[in-house]
Design a protein around this motif. Structure first.
Motif, PDB file in Angstrom:
ATOM      1  N   LEU B 359      49.175  48.761  38.516  1.00  0.00           N
ATOM      2  CA  LEU B 359      50.719  50.346  38.033  1.00  0.00           C
ATOM      3  C   LEU B 359      50.443  51.250  37.747  1.00  0.00           C
ATOM      4  N   VAL B 360      49.710  52.107  37.885  1.00  0.00           N
ATOM      5  CA  VAL B 360      49.048  53.013  38.097  1.00  0.00           C
ATOM      6  C   VAL B 360      48.950  53.622  39.407  1.00  0.00           C
ATOM      7  N   LEU B 361      48.550  53.234  39.818  1.00  0.00           N
ATOM      8  CA  LEU B 361      48.259  52.756  42.043  1.00  0.00           C
ATOM      9  C   LEU B 361      50.025  53.295  42.242  1.00  0.00           C
ATOM     10  N   ASP B 362      50.550  51.937  42.002  1.00  0.00           N
ATOM     11  CA  ASP B 362      52.169  52.309  42.494  1.00  0.00           C
ATOM     12  C   ASP B 362      52.991  53.546  41.961  1.00  0.00           C
ATOM     13  N   ALA B 363      52.870  53.505  40.192  1.00  0.00           N
ATOM     14  CA  ALA B 363      53.453  55.140  40.176  1.00  0.00           C
ATOM     15  C   ALA B 363      52.524  55.729  40.689  1.00  0.00           C
ATOM     16  N   LEU B 364      51.578  56.588  41.240  1.00  0.00           N
ATOM     17  CA  LEU B 364      50.892  57.186  41.919  1.00  0.00           C
ATOM     18  C   LEU B 364      51.814  57.807  43.580  1.00  0.00           C
ATOM     19  N   ASP B 365      52.500  56.325  43.823  1.00  0.00           N
ATOM     20  CA  ASP B 365      53.259  56.259  45.446  1.00  0.00           C
ATOM     21  C   ASP B 365      51.507  56.218  46.112  1.00  0.00           C
ATOM     22  N   VAL B 366      50.552  55.156  45.882  1.00  0.00           N
ATOM     23  CA  VAL B 366      49.613  55.067  46.975  1.00  0.00           C
ATOM     24  C   VAL B 366      49.266  53.648  47.782  1.00  0.00           C
ATOM     25  N   PRO B 367      49.990  54.280  48.541  1.00  0.00           N
ATOM     26  CA  PRO B 367      49.989  52.835  49.507  1.00  0.00           C
ATOM     27  C   PRO B 367      49.457  51.563  50.056  1.00  0.00           C
ATOM     28  N   PHE B 368      49.181  50.434  49.380  1.00  0.00           N
ATOM     29  CA  PHE B 368      49.028  48.991  49.647  1.00  0.00           C
ATOM     30  C   PHE B 368      48.266  49.365  50.764  1.00  0.00           C
ATOM     31  N   GLY B 369      46.645  49.619  51.096  1.00  0.00           N
ATOM     32  CA  GLY B 369      45.914  49.676  52.118  1.00  0.00           C
ATOM     33  C   GLY B 369      44.636  49.991  51.894  1.00  0.00           C
ATOM     34  N   LEU B 370      43.703  51.009  52.407  1.00  0.00           N
ATOM     35  CA  LEU B 370      42.247  50.656  52.583  1.00  0.00           C
ATOM     36  C   LEU B 370      41.960  51.653  50.972  1.00  0.00           C
ATOM     37  N   ARG B 371      42.611  53.093  51.051  1.00  0.00           N
ATOM     38  CA  ARG B 371      42.574  53.624  50.145  1.00  0.00           C
ATOM     39  C   ARG B 371      43.404  53.268  48.396  1.00  0.00           C
ATOM     40  N   TYR B 372      43.788  52.186  48.196  1.00  0.00           N
ATOM     41  CA  TYR B 372      43.870  51.081  46.768  1.00  0.00           C
ATOM     42  C   TYR B 372      43.113  50.242  46.551  1.00  0.00           C
ATOM     43  N   GLY B 373      42.655  49.899  47.880  1.00  0.00           N
ATOM     44  CA  GLY B 373      40.920  48.970  48.041  1.00  0.00           C
ATOM     45  C   GLY B 373      40.582  49.386  47.382  1.00  0.00           C
ATOM     46  N   LEU B 374      39.776  51.092  48.204  1.00  0.00           N
ATOM     47  CA  LEU B 374      39.142  51.455  47.424  1.00  0.00           C
ATOM     48  C   LEU B 374      39.069  52.043  45.442  1.00  0.00           C
ATOM     49  N   PHE B 375      40.145  52.249  46.047  1.00  0.00           N
ATOM     50  CA  PHE B 375      39.811  52.711  44.161  1.00  0.00           C
ATOM     51  C   PHE B 375      40.281  51.522  43.259  1.00  0.00           C
ATOM     52  N   LEU B 376      40.228  50.868  43.571  1.00  0.00           N
ATOM     53  CA  LEU B 376      40.204  49.239  42.823  1.00  0.00           C
ATOM     54  C   LEU B 376      38.664  49.015  43.455  1.00  0.00           C
ATOM     55  N   THR B 377      38.260  49.756  44.140  1.00  0.00           N
ATOM     56  CA  THR B 377      36.778  49.286  43.823  1.00  0.00           C
ATOM     57  C   THR B 377      35.928  49.948  43.411  1.00  0.00           C
ATOM     58  N   ALA B 378      36.355  51.137  43.162  1.00  0.00           N
ATOM     59  CA  ALA B 378      36.008  52.793  41.557  1.00  0.00           C
ATOM     60  C   ALA B 378      35.536  51.534  40.708  1.00  0.00           C
ATOM     61  N   VAL B 379      37.412  51.155  39.792  1.00  0.00           N
ATOM     62  CA  VAL B 379      37.481  51.141  38.649  1.00  0.00           C
ATOM     63  C   VAL B 379      36.314  49.681  38.426  1.00  0.00           C
ATOM     64  N   ASN B 380      36.274  48.557  39.564  1.00  0.00           N
ATOM     65  CA  ASN B 380      36.161  47.052  39.762  1.00  0.00           C
ATOM     66  C   ASN B 380      34.242  47.814  39.169  1.00  0.00           C
ATOM     67  N   LEU B 381      33.419  48.627  39.863  1.00  0.00           N
ATOM     68  CA  LEU B 381      32.120  48.848  39.483  1.00  0.00           C
ATOM     69  C   LEU B 381      31.893  49.417  38.207  1.00  0.00           C
ATOM     70  N   VAL B 382      32.971  50.656  38.023  1.00  0.00           N
ATOM     71  CA  VAL B 382      32.678  50.758  36.035  1.00  0.00           C
ATOM     72  C   VAL B 382      32.918  49.701  35.170  1.00  0.00           C
ATOM     73  N   ALA B 383      33.757  49.079  35.647  1.00  0.00           N
ATOM     74  CA  ALA B 383      33.710  47.398  34.514  1.00  0.00           C
ATOM     75  C   ALA B 383      32.950  46.848  34.584  1.00  0.00           C
ATOM     76  N   ALA B 384      31.847  46.225  35.763  1.00  0.00           N
ATOM     77  CA  ALA B 384      30.754  45.558  36.682  1.00  0.00           C
ATOM     78  C   ALA B 384      29.937  45.967  35.586  1.00  0.00           C
ATOM     79  N   ILE B 385      29.727  47.348  35.517  1.00  0.00           N
ATOM     80  CA  ILE B 385      28.629  47.871  34.864  1.00  0.00           C
ATOM     81  C   ILE B 385      28.321  47.514  33.666  1.00  0.00           C
ATOM     82  N   VAL B 386      30.063  47.758  33.188  1.00  0.00           N
ATOM     83  CA  VAL B 386      30.368  47.756  31.653  1.00  0.00           C
ATOM     84  C   VAL B 386      29.485  46.290  31.753  1.00  0.00           C
ATOM     85  N   PHE B 387      30.349  45.585  32.299  1.00  0.00           N
ATOM     86  CA  PHE B 387      29.919  43.834  31.477  1.00  0.00           C
ATOM     87  C   PHE B 387      28.437  43.173  31.619  1.00  0.00           C
ATOM     88  N   LEU B 388      27.595  43.845  33.176  1.00  0.00           N
ATOM     89  CA  LEU B 388      26.415  43.456  32.557  1.00  0.00           C
ATOM     90  C   LEU B 388      25.753  44.482  31.758  1.00  0.00           C
TER      91      LEU B 388
END
Lengths: 171, 430
Positions: B359-388
């Motif tokens: 939702l945040v990425l869509d609100a910031l008008d980031v086009p659905f593509g590589l940059r979108y995916g990389l941003f999610l990767t960063a979020v995921n990395l943080v989440a994965a570290i917390v989880f592990l």
């Protein structure tokens, strides 16, 4: 081909239903009910409603009935074969069932019912093409029927809280 | 857009029939070879040789096993319910063999008669079909356990059903982030999202979902460390204790084809399916019968992508076996604890996190593509570290002794092992 499959699964569904009410062994009864659910899912597929079919199998055949089976096996209920309905209740139940079935059949067989069913699968196919299988269900659910949908979830929540209350001695 | 031409109705029927027979044969052969692979791998891991006498390197061992199973005497337990006893292996093997139908296994193949999609049935519900059939797979196991009239088999059946129902929840929820990104539930769309729309394999932006999916898949296929249904040391062999000859074999075939399908799913959902990495020449999808979007289809591309898909799948099969011969079995309460109190909340939290980020990425008008995916990767990395970090040993899943002792007592305890370099102590205060 579709007609043949429809006959096969329709008779399986009815046969499963009959088997479910006539078997005395609860496990057999349950498996017949699973057969009915599965045949219903197949009928939904023939109508083009793939999503409903998948949910029918996942929720009813796959989750609820497995829990039933689990309870039957865990409580070892497979040995008490006394009938539930005794005496005159049979006659009342029989008449009520016959009446309901007759009313349903007249509704289905009259032209009015047939007209409603006409072209339904084409409409579904068009909706699926436009919004894909999940979207075709989700859009009306979250746009036209949002309040009933949310109320149903509250109902389920109430059921869950009730189950927890019953299961836990001290909350 | 390339119009290669659609198949005629007769050609479609012939192609479909051929593909069904071909894939079925391949699965059966693969399953036979997996039994050998499992035995050779376990031997390798345990520093033995394993079966290597029948044919070169033991390659014909599965044939010998199959013959032996076919020719062995069938036994029926005297007190078993005959019908259910016979029905159970069939109910177990049928869903296992037909789940593969919706998995796309290669790029579309152009033929003189038209374009052939390399998937048996690209159903609009895609993965929901697989979830539905997996949930039916429980019946075979439960009925085998119940109808044998043997308490060990019965316990195995009960354990299996409780476990499979519990982990189905985690399995389904770990898939929801995938659907949210792909926007559809068909596997062809998931592959296309990874190839072209996002340009990123979903294992990166949805790593945590991938992790949860792998764990759930291990539990769903009743493989170690979740094989409590057939825990040899407690239950003989669990639900198939009373089965002999080919019926026993059918349970085995079901297990291995479930492993195969689960591996193919992991490859398709999170590792790009038949996508060849860092090459745009295979990015294509069928938008209408005979019409391809993206790169031009060619027979050699189909072959290459098929090879890549097989490679990814076999890697996950190898992972299944590797884990089996490395990790010990969980205790039953640990399995339930992990399923309901770790997997379920994590999956729900993760869905919320991915949804919010999108939702945040869509609100910031980031086009659905590589940059979108990389941003999610960063979020995921943080989440994965917390989880592990939360999933750290003796924090969530600890040994029995650790759980009984108060945490402060543990901290003050001297190290249990003093000698030996590189020995990591389970609780050294870090």
């Amino acid at each position: 081909m579709s007609d043949l499959l429809w006959w096969v699964f329709a008779s399986l569904a009815i046969g499963g239903g009959l088997g479910m009410v006539t078997r005395k062994n609860p496990i057999a009864s349950l498996l017949f009910l699973v057969l009915t659910f599965f045949s219903l899912a197949a009928l939904y597929v023939l109508l083009g409603a793939h999503f409903i079919a998948a949910i029918q199998v996942i929720v009813y055949a796959g989750a609820i009935m497995v829990l039933f089976l689990f309870v039957i096996m865990l409580l070892n209920l497979g040995h008490d074969y006394r009938p539930d309905v005794r005496g005159g209740a049979w006659i009342v139940a029989g008449f009520a069932t016959a009446g309901l079935t007759g009313w349903l059949l007249t509704r289905v067989l009259t032209t009015e019912g047939a007209v409603v069913a006409q072209g339904g699968e084409l409409e579904i196919a068009a909706a699926v093409r436009e919004w894909n299988a999940v979207g075709a269900i989700a859009l009306p659910l979250f746009r036209d029927y949002l309040v009933p949908f949310e109320l149903t979830s509250v109902l389920l929540l109430v059921a869950i809280i009730g189950a927890v209350l019953l299961a836990k001695r001290r909350v | 857009m390339h119009d290669v031409g659609a198949l005629s109705r007769t050609a479609f029927l012939i192609v479909s029939a051929t593909m069904v027979v071909g894939v079925f044969t391949l699965i059966m052969v693969a399953v036979a070879l997996f039994t050998l692979l499992e035995r050779r791998l376990s031997a390798w891991i345990q520093d033995r040789l394993g079966p290597n006498r029948v044919g070169p390197q033991g390659i014909l061992q599965p044939v010998a096993d199959g013959l032996k199973n076919l020719l062995k005497e069938e036994t029926y337990p005297a007190q078993a319910s005959r019908i259910y006893f016979l029905l159970a292996p069939m109910l177990s093997i049928t869903p296992a063999l037909i789940t593969f139908a919706v998995v796309p296994f290669a790029a579309p193949l152009p033929t003189p008669w038209g374009l052939v999609e390399m998937v048996i049935a690209d159903l609009p519900i895609g993965i929901l079909y697989i979830l539905a059939l997996t949930s039916l797979g429980v019946y075979g196991i439960v009925m085998a356990g119940w109808s044998s009239n043997n308490k060990y088999a019965f316990l195995g059946g009960l354990r299996a059903s409780a476990q499979m129902v519990s982990y189905e929840v985690g399995l389904g929820l770990s898939l929801i982030p995938v659907f949210m990104l792909a926007g559809n539930v068909t596997l062809t769309q998931v592959v296309w999202t990874q190839q072209e729309e996002l340009g990123l394999w979903l294992a990166l932006p949805l790593g945590l979902a991938f992790f949860l999916f792998v764990i759930s898949a291990f539990a769903e296929t009743n493989r170690l460390p979740f094989d409590l249904a057939e825990a040899e040391s407690e239950l003989i062999t669990g639900y198939h204790t009373e089965y002999s000859s080919m019926k026993f074999s059918m349970f085995f075939i079901a297990e291995y084809s479930n492993v195969l399908t689960a591996s193919a799913l992991m490859a398709t959902l999170f590792l790009g399916g038949w996508d060849i990495p860092f090459w745009q020449g295979d990015d294509m999808r069928v938008v209408a019968p005979g019409v391809v979007q993206g790169a031009l289809p060619a027979w050699w591309k189909t072959l290459l992508t098929l090879g890549v898909f097989a490679g990814k799948t076999v890697f996950f099969v190898f992972l299944f076996m590797w884990v089996r011969w490395t990790v010990p079995r969980f205790r039953y309460d640990q399995v339930m604890h992990l399923g309901w109190k770790v997997m379920l909340p994590t999956a729900l939290a993760y869905i919320t996190l991915v949804g919010t980020s999108m939702l945040v990425l869509d609100a910031l008008d980031v086009p659905f593509g590589l940059r979108y995916g990389l941003f999610l990767t960063a979020v995921n990395l943080v989440a994965a570290i917390v989880f592990l970090w939360l999933l750290d040993r003796d924090r969530v899943i600890g040994g029995a002794t650790y759980r009984r002792l108060p945490r402060t007592a543990l901290r003050r305890e001297p190290p249990l092992v003093t000698a030996g370099e590189g020995v990591v102590l389970p609780n050294d205060g870090t």
